[in-house]
Scaffold this motif. Structure first.
Motif, PDB file in Angstrom:
ATOM      1  N   HIS A  40      39.156  26.401  45.013  1.00 25.28           N
ATOM      2  CA  HIS A  40      40.128  27.482  45.202  1.00 25.28           C
ATOM      3  C   HIS A  40      41.467  27.133  44.555  1.00 25.28           C
TER       4      HIS A  40
ATOM      5  N   GLU B 240      42.038  25.123  42.139  1.00 20.48           N
ATOM      6  CA  GLU B 240      41.893  25.128  40.687  1.00 20.48           C
ATOM      7  C   GLU B 240      41.955  26.549  40.136  1.00 20.48           C
ATOM      8  N   ARG B 241      41.322  27.489  40.833  1.00 21.20           N
ATOM      9  CA  ARG B 241      41.378  28.891  40.390  1.00 21.20           C
ATOM     10  C   ARG B 241      42.796  29.440  40.481  1.00 21.20           C
ATOM     11  N   VAL B 242      43.496  29.122  41.565  1.00 18.87           N
ATOM     12  CA  VAL B 242      44.877  29.587  41.711  1.00 18.87           C
ATOM     13  C   VAL B 242      45.757  28.992  40.616  1.00 18.87           C
TER      14      VAL B 242
ATOM     15  N   ASP C 199      44.851  28.042  37.652  1.00 22.08           N
ATOM     16  CA  ASP C 199      44.536  28.719  36.389  1.00 22.08           C
ATOM     17  C   ASP C 199      45.213  30.085  36.322  1.00 22.08           C
ATOM     18  N   ALA C 200      45.220  30.805  37.437  1.00 24.09           N
ATOM     19  CA  ALA C 200      45.881  32.113  37.463  1.00 24.09           C
ATOM     20  C   ALA C 200      47.386  31.966  37.249  1.00 24.09           C
ATOM     21  N   PHE C 201      47.978  30.926  37.845  1.00 26.63           N
ATOM     22  CA  PHE C 201      49.409  30.685  37.655  1.00 26.63           C
ATOM     23  C   PHE C 201      49.705  30.347  36.190  1.00 26.63           C
ATOM     24  N   ARG C 202      48.832  29.563  35.566  1.00 24.09           N
ATOM     25  CA  ARG C 202      49.037  29.227  34.153  1.00 24.09           C
ATOM     26  C   ARG C 202      48.998  30.490  33.285  1.00 24.09           C
ATOM     27  N   THR C 203      48.111  31.392  33.615  1.00 16.61           N
ATOM     28  CA  THR C 203      48.035  32.650  32.869  1.00 16.61           C
ATOM     29  C   THR C 203      49.334  33.432  33.003  1.00 16.61           C
ATOM     30  N   THR C 204      49.861  33.479  34.211  1.00 17.16           N
ATOM     31  CA  THR C 204      51.137  34.162  34.429  1.00 17.16           C
ATOM     32  C   THR C 204      52.253  33.508  33.618  1.00 17.16           C
TER      33      THR C 204
ATOM     34  N   THR D  71      49.204  22.763  41.676  1.00 14.98           N
ATOM     35  CA  THR D  71      49.370  24.154  42.096  1.00 14.98           C
ATOM     36  C   THR D  71      50.790  24.418  42.560  1.00 14.98           C
TER      37      THR D  71
ATOM     38  N   ARG E 217      49.306  33.075  48.290  1.00 15.57           N
ATOM     39  CA  ARG E 217      48.213  33.010  47.305  1.00 15.57           C
ATOM     40  C   ARG E 217      47.551  31.630  47.333  1.00 15.57           C
TER      41      ARG E 217
END
Length: 453
Positions: free
Chosen positions: A269, A271-273, A275-280, A338, A448
């Motif tokens: 979880h 790691e997914r968060v 990755d989403a933060f990196r995208t942002t 994170t 999140r």
């Protein structure tokens, strides 16, 4: 908080007739939730001389440690105190033979302070004090041994390499980041990771020692180039690395002992968060982009407008430490990674929030410190809404820098007036504004992270 419209009109006497006692009493009434109009009225309601002083006494949030600290046992703190005592005694015994003036004074009083804290049951403080004093005592010991040709560099190398192995073992054991209560347990994981990072940082001196021990490592100077000062620093780093590694091991064991029989794995979880933060963050502007947006590099003079935007750009677009998307920080340290990414997003959003609420424009020439009090009052209300009196430990850690911003939002912080007074006032205002802006955004990012699989 009492709405502004409900505050009564207060007729203020001539400021020159106010004694310090009366003034502080008024401030105490404000901090206790009273209706004194200091900082609650228009910024120009009081003379700057009064509001400057008031910024130093307006209540600010407590330190993060007041909300949560990792459990430190008496035995844990005592072991580091005993290490400090042994190191200081060894250095003291050597110095009569060293033909040079002492640049440190052993433990520098930290040993006595640590023992007092231990006796009072303040084990976290005792551990901190003993660790702080250890850096000076161990450096002095290493320096003295080098001057007396008693340094065993290969032995220091062995100890440094052993610390690196211990760090790796602690990090490997964290997976899969089992949690029962993410708001608490993630704070533990973050603190454990922080201790391994500190140990790793101190173990960096081991490159020079490793070379002397036949280890293939080109990052450090050859052992033959180590003078007495370098050996002193190396000795201190080895001791501090060992203490930090021990902290990480003890905290990790405590965390495992407190988890229940059916914890939830959080590694995937997190790691997914992340990755989403990196995208942002892919769309995050650079500090140079922000400076160019406000014409800071082309300005011939820097008045309040330029000063404010330069401060905001510097504060919000400096790199977070560690910077998971720019450095080789171990990506498996999920809590640290994170949290750092979330902090970078909060800083970015805080910049936009602060610009939207800034009371300075291009026509501003001076600055009324009443704005500082007004902003601190708003920030205090935001803090209560965002964190309250008993925030989850991980949220408190996440908001640590925002809390620090509010604590230094004082005109002439630490009674230092290095800049023109308008800069001192505006600087304090900007810290209060940024603290409020960050606190405004932290809860959503926190949620999140803790809302697990």
């Amino acid at each position: 908080m009492v709405p502004d419209s409900s505050l009564p009109d207060v007729s203020l006497p001539d400021p020159s007739s106010w004694s310090r006692r009366r003034f502080l009493a008024a401030l105490c009434g404000l901090g206790a939730g009273g209706t004194v109009a200091v900082g609650a009225t228009a910024p120009t309601a009081l003379p700057d001389a009064l509001t400057d002083e008031a910024t130093k006494h307006y209540p600010t949030p407590p330190e993060v440690a007041a909300h949560w600290e990792p459990t430190v046992t008496e035995a844990h703190a005592r072991s580091v105190i005993e290490r400090l005592a042994d190191v200081a005694a060894s250095a003291e015994a050597l110095w009569p033979e060293v033909e040079t003036d002492r640049h440190n004074t052993g433990a520098g009083g930290w040993l006595e302070t640590a023992r007092e804290e231990l006796e009072d049951g303040n084990y976290n403080d005792a551990l901190f004090d003993a660790t702080y004093g250890l850096q000076f005592a161990a450096e002095e010991l290493g320096f003295a041994r080098a001057r007396l040709d008693q340094t065993d560099v290969p032995a220091l190398a062995d100890r440094t390499l052993a610390v690196r192995d211990r760090i790796a073992a602690v990090r490997d054991a964290l997976d899969p980041y089992n949690v029962d209560d993410p708001g608490v347990d993630l704070a533990w994981y973050h603190r454990i990771e922080t201790e391994t990072l500190r140990a790793e940082n101190h173990a960096g001196w081991g490159d020079a020692a490793a070379a002397a021990n036949g280890v293939d490592d080109d990052d450090g100077p050859p052992a033959g180039d180590l003078d007495a000062h370098a050996v002193g620093s190396l000795t201190a780093d080895v001791h501090l690395a060992e203490v930090c590694a021990s902290n990480a091991e003890r905290y990790s064991q405590h965390l495992q002992d407190r988890l229940g029989d059916d914890p939830t794995p959080y590694a995937a979880h997190l790691e997914r968060v992340a990755d989403a933060f990196r995208t942002t963050l892919a769309d995050r502007p650079s500090r140079d982009d922000v400076r160019a947006r406000y014409g800071l590099d082309d300005a011939d003079e820097h008045g309040p407008y330029e000063f404010a935007h330069a401060h905001l750009a510097r504060s919000c677009f400096d790199a977070a430490i560690p910077v998971p998307w720019e450095t080789d920080v171990d990506a498996s340290m999920h809590a640290t990674t994170t949290l750092a990414l979330a902090t970078a997003i909060v800083d970015w959003r805080a910049h936009d929030f602060a610009v939207d609420h800034l009371v300075v424009d291009q026509s501003t020439t001076g600055f009324d410190s009443g704005h500082v009090l007004a902003e601190k009052r708003r920030a205090r209300s935001t803090y209560q809404d965002a964190l309250g009196d008993s925030p989850p430990p991980f949220l408190a850690q996440q908001a640590g820098r925002a809390i620090e911003d509010l604590q230094v939002a004082k005109v002439g912080f630490a009674d230092s007036y290095r800049d023109p007074i308008w800069k001192e006032r505006l600087n304090a205002y900007l810290y209060a504004l940024l603290g409020r802006a960050k606190l405004h955004h932290h809860p959503r990012l926190y949620q999140r992270i803790v809302d697990g699989p």
